[in-house]
Design an enzyme around this catalytic site. Structure first.
Site, PDB file in Angstrom:
ATOM      1  N   ASP A   1     -49.236   5.507  20.173  1.00  0.00           N
ATOM      2  CA  ASP A   1     -50.287   4.774  20.893  1.00  0.00           C
ATOM      3  C   ASP A   1     -50.420   3.356  20.357  1.00  0.00           C
ATOM      4  O   ASP A   1     -50.509   2.390  21.118  1.00  0.00           O
ATOM      5  CB  ASP A   1     -51.641   5.495  20.746  1.00  0.00           C
TER       6      ASP A   1
ATOM      7  N   GLU B   1     -43.782   5.676  24.732  1.00  0.00           N
ATOM      8  CA  GLU B   1     -42.597   6.550  24.713  1.00  0.00           C
ATOM      9  C   GLU B   1     -41.485   5.944  23.862  1.00  0.00           C
ATOM     10  O   GLU B   1     -40.815   6.650  23.111  1.00  0.00           O
ATOM     11  CB  GLU B   1     -42.105   6.833  26.133  1.00  0.00           C
TER      12      GLU B   1
HETATM   13 ZN   LIG Z   1     -46.649  10.769  23.281  1.00  0.00          ZN
END
Ligand SMILES: [Zn+2]
Length: 687
Positions: free
Chosen positions: A588, A524
């Site tokens: 990621d 995030e």
């Molecule tokens: Zn995401």
């Protein structure tokens, strides 16, 4: 899909709601509970080599032996946790529904009344589509362009979006102001590509879709020949809208969906459509500035308004209305809706039990009322404090990284650090709960209660225009197993729902928590600096803070990650769309990297932790990460997600990042036999 996601960019969540996935932490004996917490040893596959296929190594046994429940399209870590949450929420709803003495207007009473009406099967079956009689009569009464327009406005107030959608949201370039936003909508299939792709599978789905629409018209009482004609009419109209719609990839560019204009400009864009009347009908006298996300789409919709026969519009609106409400009507409607959307598009074999469906509707309509009751039962202050500490550690790790990265200039670095420092963190649940006092749950029928709640939500959103923004607001509900970054608020949000095992376990060791929730927090945070997020500044404004050289460098790196993921073929001949998934893939990779650094910081200066189950802390970190993404998905759903989901399939959310990380190769001693690692020259390094 949240309303925010519907109109292009804005919040970027960790998972799609349909994918709520989670894991199990099994192998625990009582004495070894602490030691083993977080890794499911039995789920691993000893025969697979970690350096060749780490996803298979970490999850092989689990993937092979874990069936997908009949009522689901996929199953994995998030889904398991989601189902666990459902048990808690179910009890809350049952208790609330029984508590008929709760004061009228109280949260318990509203939630209880809503749930009870949804569970009143006898009434729902007896009524069929009758509760919508008034709504269908309105559509039948359309007699000219003006009344057509008024009906579209009326349906928008019920948060049904024929043709286009309306939403009040922050001005991208002035994040302290809420303005009117108009965006493309009006389709019944999951994405515009479903109407335009010409492969065999897409053609077959279109054929099945038209049959499904015809079935719905038959259920509304039309004869088969008439129903078939009506379905074709609706399809033709939707296809025209689809062809004028921007693709998801095109909409990922925030500047491409930012076209602020005045009411006069908007009227000029679509001659023949009165926007003054539209805004007055939905309840705004003076809309002020309006962002038209896709002007070309609106031009075409405007042309259609003046040329498509009224009868066709009436047919289309009937379909839009029944499509939005079928799930809350009697079983013929529910079953037909499930047959197409659940089985054909998602591969699910069985309808979910009623209580789960009503629970989901309660979460969607009265989410923060239900959330209050959920928090009172489940979420302790200690979990909140520990999660906040982890977020602070992840932020510190990203700060180190931004301070030392060699490919950005000092000027860009300064801005990036300022942006990181300004990121607001929300953990657990809102400080201020949404006020439902204006919402009466007294529609009688389940579907009427739902439409009342939808209109209440529409009104709540509409009233934001011209008022100061409310920074305490949350974009997802408290029990949700998900997390998000919102670039316009420059904030990261982790609801109580996801702060549980296997993502977060206060009793597990650091390596496990950094690998699971740590990589999610990192993910995030990185969204603030992915190819989309990096275009917004510390204050949430769409404003370029990059030097030309740094931007060029960023794009070279982003192109590398595009190429990496575009080469993956998760199902049959379908490749991942590297451009659609770029932001998530960057997040990621960055998330895992930062989580790894944060773990190293946490271990620094302390005695080296012993191995657990033969695994070093670094190995446990990567294992916990890979197991948090284990998931089995039905082929129908896998196909849908390739087109609609900005996230890569679970397997590649693991393999993608680690194949770029020397830290992983080192942790598992991958030398020589390391077919998973990317060649040095192709390795992606961004954050
Ligand atoms: Zn995401």
């Amino acid at each position: 899909m949240t309303r925010l996601q519907k109109f292009g960019i804005t919040i970027v969540s960790l998972l799609l709601a349909i994918n709520l996935a989670s894991s199990g932490l099994i192998a625990q004996t009582k004495s070894a509970e602490q030691r083993w917490r977080g890794i499911d040893i039995n789920g691993m596959a000893a025969t697979v080599k970690p350096c060749q296929d780490f996803y298979g190594y970490a999850n092989g046994q689990w993937l092979e032996h874990t069936p997908i429940p009949a009522d689901r399209s996929s199953w994995g870590s998030g889904a398991e946790l989601y189902e666990k949450n459902l048990v808690v929420l179910h009890q809350i709803l049952e208790d609330s529904a029984k508590d008929t003495k709760a004061p009228k207007g109280s949260v318990i009473r509203k939630v209880g009344d809503f749930y009870r009406a949804g569970m009143d099967e006898a009434r729902i079956e007896a009524e069929g589509a009758a509760p919508l009689k008034k709504e269908f009569a309105r559509i039948a009464a359309i007699k000219d362009a003006t009344s057509l327009q008024d009906e579209i406005a009326h349906l928008h107030r019920l948060t049904i979006s024929p043709v286009y959608g309306f939403f009040a949201y922050q001005d991208f370039k002035n994040s302290t102001r809420i303005i009117a936003q108009l965006y493309q909508a009006g389709l019944g299939l999951p994405d515009r590509d479903y109407y335009t792709n010409d492969d065999e599978k897409s053609k077959e789905i279109r054929k099945q879709y038209v049959e499904h629409v015809a079935k719905m018209f038959e259920l509304l009482g039309d004869n088969p020949a008439q129903a078939a004609n009506e379905a074709n009419t609706s399809m033709a109209l939707e296809t025209r809208l689809a062809k004028a719609s921007m693709t998801q990839v095109e909409q990922r560019d925030p500047n491409a969906v930012y076209h602020k204009m005045s009411l006069a400009d908007l009227n000029a864009l679509t001659p023949g459509y009165s926007w003054d009347r539209y805004f007055a009908s939905i309840g705004i006298a003076e809309p002020g500035d309006i962002n038209v996300a896709q002007p070309e789409f609106f031009k075409e919709a405007g042309r259609m308004m003046t040329t498509v026969p009224l009868n066709d519009w009436q047919t289309y609106l009937r379909w839009q209305l029944i499509n939005a409400t079928a799930g809350k009507l009697s079983s013929p409607f529910v079953n037909e809706d499930f047959h197409f959307n659940g089985t054909i598009l998602g591969g699910a074999k069985e309808l979910r039990p009623r209580w789960k469906r009503v629970l989901q509707a309660t979460d969607s309509d009265l989410g923060e009322a239900l959330g209050q009751l959920y928090v009172a039962k489940t979420f302790g202050g200690a979990a909140k404090a520990q999660a906040q500490t982890m977020v602070a550690n992840l932020k510190a790790a990203l700060c180190d990284r931004l301070s030392t990265l060699d490919w950005i200039s000092e000027d860009t670095r300064k801005h990036a650090l300022r942006k990181l420092d300004a990121i607001v963190v929300k953990v657990g649940y809102p400080d201020k709960w949404r006020d439902y006092s204006g919402l009466a749950v007294d529609g009688g029928s389940y579907v009427q209660n739902d439409l009342q709640a939808s209109e209440f939500e529409f009104e709540r959103n509409l009233k934001k225009i011209g008022k100061p923004i409310d920074r305490t607001e949350w974009g997802i509900t408290t029990p949700t197993v998900d997390a998000y970054y919102n670039p316009n608020f420059n904030e990261i949000v982790f609801p109580a729902g996801i702060l549980q095992p296997p993502f977060f376990d206060p009793k597990a060791d650091d390596a496990i928590n950094y690998g699971a929730i740590g990589s999610i927090i990192g993910h995030e945070l990185t969204h603030g600096f992915d190819d989309q997020g990096r275009q917004f500044d510390a204050d949430g404004n769409l404003k370029n803070w990059w030097t030309a050289d740094d931007e060029k460098n960023y794009n070279i790196r982003a192109a590398l990650i595009d190429k990496q993921y575009s080469d993956y073929v998760p199902i049959e001949s379908l490749h991942i769309n590297g451009k659609l998934t770029m932001g998530e893939n960057i997040a990621d990779l960055g998330g895992l990297k930062i989580a790894y650094l944060a773990l190293q910081k946490a271990l620094d200066g302390k005695p080296r932790p012993e191995k657990i189950g033969g695994f070093t802390p670094e190995q446990r970190f990567f294992l916990a990460f890979a197991q948090s993404w284990r998931r089995n998905t039905r082929p129908e759903m896998a196909r849908q997600l390739i087109v609609t989901d900005p996230h890569s399939p679970a397997r590649f959310r693991v393999l993608g990042p680690i194949s770029n990380m020397p830290e992983f190769l080192k942790a598992f001693g991958c030398e020589g036999d390391n077919s998973m690692a990317r060649p040095e020259a192709l390795r992606v390094k961004i954050w």
